[in-house]
Design a protein around this motif. Structure first.
Motif, PDB file in Angstrom:
ATOM      1  N   UNK A  20     -50.995 -44.681 -25.523  1.00  0.00           N
ATOM      2  CA  UNK A  20     -50.057 -45.265 -26.478  1.00  0.00           C
ATOM      3  C   UNK A  20     -48.615 -45.060 -26.003  1.00  0.00           C
ATOM      4  N   UNK A  21     -47.768 -46.067 -26.134  1.00  0.00           N
ATOM      5  CA  UNK A  21     -46.373 -45.929 -25.673  1.00  0.00           C
ATOM      6  C   UNK A  21     -45.646 -44.832 -26.444  1.00  0.00           C
ATOM      7  N   UNK A  22     -44.643 -44.267 -25.793  1.00  0.00           N
ATOM      8  CA  UNK A  22     -43.804 -43.247 -26.418  1.00  0.00           C
ATOM      9  C   UNK A  22     -42.383 -43.444 -25.918  1.00  0.00           C
ATOM     10  N   UNK A  23     -41.427 -42.857 -26.624  1.00  0.00           N
ATOM     11  CA  UNK A  23     -40.022 -42.947 -26.225  1.00  0.00           C
ATOM     12  C   UNK A  23     -39.538 -41.547 -25.878  1.00  0.00           C
ATOM     13  N   UNK A  24     -39.078 -41.385 -24.655  1.00  0.00           N
ATOM     14  CA  UNK A  24     -38.544 -40.101 -24.188  1.00  0.00           C
ATOM     15  C   UNK A  24     -37.205 -40.354 -23.522  1.00  0.00           C
ATOM     16  N   UNK A  25     -36.180 -39.698 -24.038  1.00  0.00           N
ATOM     17  CA  UNK A  25     -34.855 -39.864 -23.447  1.00  0.00           C
ATOM     18  C   UNK A  25     -34.347 -41.283 -23.521  1.00  0.00           C
ATOM     19  N   UNK A  26     -34.734 -42.011 -24.567  1.00  0.00           N
ATOM     20  CA  UNK A  26     -34.289 -43.397 -24.711  1.00  0.00           C
ATOM     21  C   UNK A  26     -35.095 -44.390 -23.910  1.00  0.00           C
ATOM     22  N   UNK A  27     -36.142 -43.935 -23.213  1.00  0.00           N
ATOM     23  CA  UNK A  27     -36.967 -44.819 -22.390  1.00  0.00           C
ATOM     24  C   UNK A  27     -38.356 -44.929 -23.002  1.00  0.00           C
TER      25      UNK A  27
END
Length: 701
Positions: A388-395
């Motif tokens: 599943x997609x995730x957001x880390x550091x704005x990415x």
């Protein structure tokens, strides 16, 4: 001197067998002969007095006991009383006298008690100063002093009792049967017990310690060497870890031996030890059991668990984690790992064991009961959860996983074998293209051994630069050659011709992507220089893996190759696949744009074979788009494929990108592709891969 029975001789006489006389006698008694008055005064200042003995004068003292300070006076000792009668230690005095008379000693140093008060003691020291021809003493001199009386027994007892009661360490007095006789306040505070509850109870009722199996006397002799640990059960049921030391004492010489058991609360130390043990058993980043703990717990489960309860082990490796770590930094990588752990825990049952094997690898141990398919179902749920997609550091980041499965005892009966087989199955899942699940079987072991051998040979081939490189030409609509693509070939004695689809992933999975890429860049620059030297300055394209794109040394490798072969940067074209963008981060884009700014042409290879390719076109203006050969399969029969391809070509034209169709194998395909607006072509119909010399010869025609 008389030599009759020692006791009878000593009784009426002084230390050497003569009656004591002191200088407080009447004036007609002679004074000490030849005694220096100043020496006498100096000794008197230290509490000492001089005695002198001779055959003529007998024993005389320079100072009367009456003139001594009160605390040094030996007590009543009338001048007419024989010194021997004043001293009860007759035998000790007689033995000392005998040694002097027998000429075995010349000096005397005794501490003796007075008969009138056994607590008062005299110290008598001296030396024989002359002997006659028969060796018998004829004169002697020395000093004597009254020693301070020791503290009385009652006072010592009171001091000891006060120290016991006031000690901050919990203490007990026990007898030789470990029965509790007394306890101090510190012990009652620690145990929460009333004094009456402890009376005459066995210490073993409260303290669980192996040391209590010994007799107190034996333990007291060893206690100073090593304290003993145990667990104190307080009166409220609370268990307290303690350290025990034991010492013995007597109230007086006639009293029985008793023992002081001193306890020390070591709860804080035990907590620290548990914390250290915990830190040694877990992975500090994820708070999961580490590799050593996993191996121990798995070994325990296999050795002591019921044989009827089969286990399954899932070996999980995150695909593409290194790219994220390299592009976004280790902090982003750490955050991603913590997210993955949360997803693992949310997907698995509470009783399942999750451990971090190392890096981006995890191991899950599950009890499958009688459900042989349970491990496979759980593995599929894990793949879905982890991807599943995730957001880390704005990415926005999406990570897949490769999972290998083994079953115990079917695939191994010990932990080492099972973990090794699970690892083999996991790498087989990666070989399938990643984001896959593979259950272990015996053929995988053979395949793994074969891969290990092949890997060793590949590493040697790259190091020795024994790989072959061929080129496949690219053409325009007029069938003119406009460039060439460099392709690697590997011929082996053991495995024959190994295709790039086998050895390129093998190199990438084992840390050789950059080395293989650097070797390809060197040959591409060399071939571009050969083309320019023969009057055909055409660009040579070289494939760059996603791992090599993120290598900080790539730019320097390219520039060094161009300088070494004296070519310009536009004579090298870099082909990358969309897999370089799977992390959905901007880091690969920045690297590629930096290379374009340096003058290198960049092409997206295999366009349409993956996901979200149109989004990549919007994000990064490539120079060339190479349309994957999969579009060629149904191009003639399927109108939808033709419409889709026409739309892609139109979009690329609007964005100013050239298009190259790969896998052109028939004249009909070539004609149709020209109608759809594609301008450049590559495939067996137009030109097969060939040695560089053959390509030059083809150009010369």
């Amino acid at each position: 001197m008389s030599t009759n029975d020692e006791a009878s001789e000593c009784a009426p006489e002084g230390p050497l067998g003569y009656r004591l006389q002191t200088n407080n006698r009447p004036d007609d008694q002679p004074s000490l002969p030849d005694v220096d008055k100043r020496a006498t005064a100096a000794l008197a200042a230290t509490g000492q007095s001089i005695w002198h003995w001779s055959l003529s004068d007998r024993l005389r003292l320079s100072t009367s006991p009456a003139t001594l300070p009160r605390h040094q006076r030996p007590g009543a000792m009338p001048s007419a009383q024989p010194l021997a009668l004043a001293i009860p230690d007759l035998r000790r005095l007689a033995r000392a006298r005998r040694r002097l008379i027998d000429n075995t000693e010349d000096s005397l140093d005794l501490v003796v008690k007075l008969e009138s008060d056994a607590t008062r003691r005299l110290r008598i020291r001296g030396r024989i100063t002359a002997r006659d021809t028969a060796g018998q003493p004829v004169s002697a001199t020395g000093t004597w002093e009254a020693l301070p009386a020791p503290l009385d027994a009652d006072h010592e007892t009171r001091v000891r009792a006060h120290a016991f009661a006031a000690s901050r360490d919990p203490m007990l007095v026990v007898d030789d049967k470990w029965r509790i006789l007394e306890s101090n306040h510190a012990f009652m505070t620690l145990s929460g017990c009333a004094p009456k509850a402890l009376g005459n109870e066995s210490l073993a009722s409260y303290l669980d310690a192996s040391a209590l199996e010994q007799a107190p006397a034996a333990l007291a002799r060893l206690s100073h060497l090593q304290p003993h640990e145990g667990t104190l059960t307080a009166c409220d049921g609370n268990e307290i870890p303690v350290e025990l030391t034991l010492s013995d004492f007597r109230l007086d010489e006639r009293d029985h031996v008793h023992y002081i058991a001193a306890l020390r609360d070591i709860s804080a130390r035990k907590r620290s030890e548990r914390e250290l043990e915990h830190l040694a058993s877990i992975d500090t980043l994820t708070q999961l059991p580490n590799r050593a703990t996993l191996q121990y717990r798995l070994r325990q489960a296999l050795e002591h668990g019921p044989a009827s309860e089969p286990l399954a082990i899932l070996f999980i490796d995150l695909d593409g984690f290194k790219h994220i770590n390299d592009s976004l930094g280790h902090q982003a990588g750490d955050r991603l790992l913590r997210v993955m752990v949360k997803r693992l825990r949310a997907t698995l049952r509470n009783r399942d064991l999750i451990a971090r094997w190392g890096g981006d690898e995890f191991v899950v141990v599950i009890d499958i009961d009688d459900d042989a398919q349970l491990a496979d179902r759980i593995a599929h749920r894990l793949l879905e959860a982890l991807s599943q997609p995730m957001v880390i550091g704005g990415h926005q980041i999406s990570v897949t996983a490769s999972i290998g499965i083994v079953h115990a005892p079917a695939d191994g009966s010990d932990s080492d074998t099972l973990l090794k087989h699970a690892d083999v199955a996991m790498y087989a899942a990666k070989d399938k293209g990643k984001n896959a699940i593979v259950a272990y079987h015996n053929q995988l072991e053979h395949h793994n051994l074969e891969q290990m051998s092949m890997l060793s040979q590949l590493r040697e081939a790259i190091t020795r630069e024994t790989l072959d490189f061929v080129v496949q030409p690219k053409f325009d609509g007029d069938n003119r050659m406009i460039g060439a693509e460099l392709l690697a070939r590997w011929q082996t004695e053991d495995y024959g011709q190994v295709p790039p689809s086998t050895f390129v992933p093998l190199a990438e999975h084992n840390g050789m992507a950059s080395a293989l890429g650097a070797l390809a860049i060197e040959h591409a620059a060399r071939y571009a220089a050969m083309l320019a030297a023969t009057g055909h300055p055409l660009p040579v394209a070289v494939n760059i893996s996603a791992l090599h794109v993120m290598d900080d040394a790539l730019g320097e490798t390219l520039s060094e190759a161009c300088r070494r072969h004296d070519i310009s940067t536009d004579q090298i074209e870099l082909e990358v696949t969309e897999s370089v963008f799977l992390e959905n981060t901007r880091a690969p884009e920045a690297r590629i744009e930096m290379l374009r700014q340096a003058g290198y042409r960049v092409a997206m290879d295999d366009f349409g074979a993956g996901y979200s390719s149109l989004g990549y076109l919007k994000r990064l203006p490539f120079d060339t788009i190479k349309i994957d050969r999969s579009f060629m399969h149904d191009l003639e029969a399927d109108p939808r494929s033709r419409h889709l391809l026409a739309g892609i070509v139109g979009l690329c034209n609007l964005l100013g990108m050239e298009t190259v169709a790969e896998g052109v194998e028939t004249e009909a395909q070539w004609a149709l592709l020209q109608e759809l607006g594609i301008t450049h072509y590559q495939g067996f119909y137009l030109g097969r891969p060939m040695p560089m010399s053959q390509l030059v010869a083809l150009l010369d025609k």
